[in-house]
Design a protein around this motif. Structure first.
Motif, PDB file in Angstrom:
ATOM      1  N   THR A 148      -9.884  -3.234  24.955  1.00 47.23           N
ATOM      2  CA  THR A 148     -10.850  -3.800  24.013  1.00 47.23           C
ATOM      3  C   THR A 148     -12.263  -3.842  24.594  1.00 47.23           C
ATOM      4  O   THR A 148     -13.229  -3.977  23.828  1.00 47.23           O
ATOM      5  N   PHE A 171     -13.746  -0.674  23.350  1.00 57.08           N
ATOM      6  CA  PHE A 171     -13.927  -0.748  21.901  1.00 57.08           C
ATOM      7  C   PHE A 171     -15.081  -1.678  21.527  1.00 57.08           C
ATOM      8  O   PHE A 171     -15.767  -1.451  20.520  1.00 57.08           O
ATOM      9  N   ALA A 172     -15.301  -2.719  22.313  1.00 56.44           N
ATOM     10  CA  ALA A 172     -16.402  -3.647  22.016  1.00 56.44           C
ATOM     11  C   ALA A 172     -17.752  -2.942  22.163  1.00 56.44           C
ATOM     12  O   ALA A 172     -18.641  -3.092  21.313  1.00 56.44           O
ATOM     13  N   ASN A 203      -3.560   0.688  20.732  1.00 58.46           N
ATOM     14  CA  ASN A 203      -4.835   1.095  21.320  1.00 58.46           C
ATOM     15  C   ASN A 203      -4.890   2.609  21.526  1.00 58.46           C
ATOM     16  O   ASN A 203      -5.948   3.231  21.357  1.00 58.46           O
TER      17      ASN A 203
END
Length: 329
Positions: A180, A183-184, A256
């Motif tokens: 993540t 992705f952030a 993911n």
């Protein structure tokens, strides 16, 4: 009898004697006369001042002390812990900050006016973001904050992102951050109004390769000797987890992976099946192969674009040499 008595009385009378003065007494008197003459000369005339740099704070202070109370310098205190002449300051400073440095007149052009800023601030002032570490929470926080700040300063000027990162893993493959994190940063890049020019330097592995491909189309670059690599997300160490938690974590990693495949297919122009096929094992790409795969748009050869365009690709060299290429997959 009377004469003997008078002689004895005469001998008991103390007599005045005259002796030569000692050397210590003479020196003491001479020093006293010298000190008196110095004090008299001080009171009658001021000590001549030698030329000095008026911008030097120490010499200016020393000159003012000589002009007002020269006895401070003529009779310095003994057994003092302060170096000579520094006791005239209330709070002596043996070192100064860069902003307080005063040089001589001949070096005034090199005198700093303010402390130098740190290097990341200089890069940010040039609208440059450099990702040179794995994508851990601290790096993600800083990158997203810089992106928002640069958009706030000017929503029309482009942002330049230099990437040299192993993604959410270290160079040995050990997981150091969650997927993540990448992705952030990706979501923050997609929300900005600015153009984002991405430049791959060194290595762009995993999630870092996704960030490299997520730049503005036509503005994605790579250095000639940089590397890009895409791979499946890795599950962190789960030795202390119960079996049910391991299964939950495995499902999250698969999710993911699917998201990563979809995003890479979107930005590289390949199908999801092609991306999933090459991601079964770590897939390394040099600058030329990354351009062919669609991760970047241009290799920064710095004046050698025409030369490299005339060079035949490796497949043609193999074909001309009679080498048959076997598909790895």
């Amino acid at each position: 009898m009377i004469g003997e008595t008078m002689m004895a009385a005469y001998l008991r009378v103390p007599m005045l004697t005259f002796s030569q003065p000692s050397t210590a007494t003479t020196t003491r008197c001479r020093n006293q006369r010298t000190r008196c003459s110095v004090n008299a000369a001080t009171n009658s005339a001021k000590i001549p001042m030698p030329p000095h740099n008026p911008k030097d704070p120490f010499l200016s202070k020393l000159a003012s002390v000589v002009a007002s109370s020269p006895e401070t310098l003529l009779n310095p205190p003994r057994n003092s812990d302060t170096p000579p002449f520094l006791d005239i300051f209330d709070s002596p400073k043996l070192m100064a900050t860069p902003a307080q440095v005063e040089r001589s007149v001949s070096y005034n052009e090199h005198r700093p006016t303010r402390p130098p800023p740190d290097l990341p601030s200089l890069l940010l002032n040039g609208r440059i973001i450099y990702i040179g570490m794995p994508l851990v929470p601290a790096v993600t926080e800083l990158v997203i904050a810089e992106l928002m700040y640069l958009q706030y300063m000017d929503p029309k000027e482009p942002i330049y992102m230099y990437i040299n990162s192993t993604g959410t893993t270290r160079d040995d493959g050990e997981t150091v951050g969650m997927e993540t994190e990448g992705f952030a940063i990706y979501d923050a890049m997609r929300q900005l109004k600015n153009e984002i020019h991405t430049v791959g330097v060194g290595a762009a592995i995993g999630q870092a390769c996704l960030l490299l491909s997520a730049g503005t189309p036509g503005k994605r670059f790579m250095m000639p000797h940089a590397k890009a690599m895409i791979q499946q997300p890795r599950i962190p160490s789960s030795g202390l987890m119960p079996a049910s938690d391991v299964l939950i974590r495995a499902k999250e990693v698969i999710t993911n992976r699917d998201n990563l495949i979809k995003l890479l297919a979107k930005h590289t122009g390949n199908s999801e099946e092609t991306v999933a096929k090459v991601m079964r094992r770590p897939y390394y790409m040099d600058a030329i192969k990354a351009k062919e795969f669609g991760v970047i748009d241009r290799v920064l050869w710095r004046g050698q674009e025409k030369i490299m365009a005339d060079v035949a690709p490796p497949e043609e060299w193999d074909k001309g040499a009679g080498i048959k290429v076997v598909d790895e997959f």
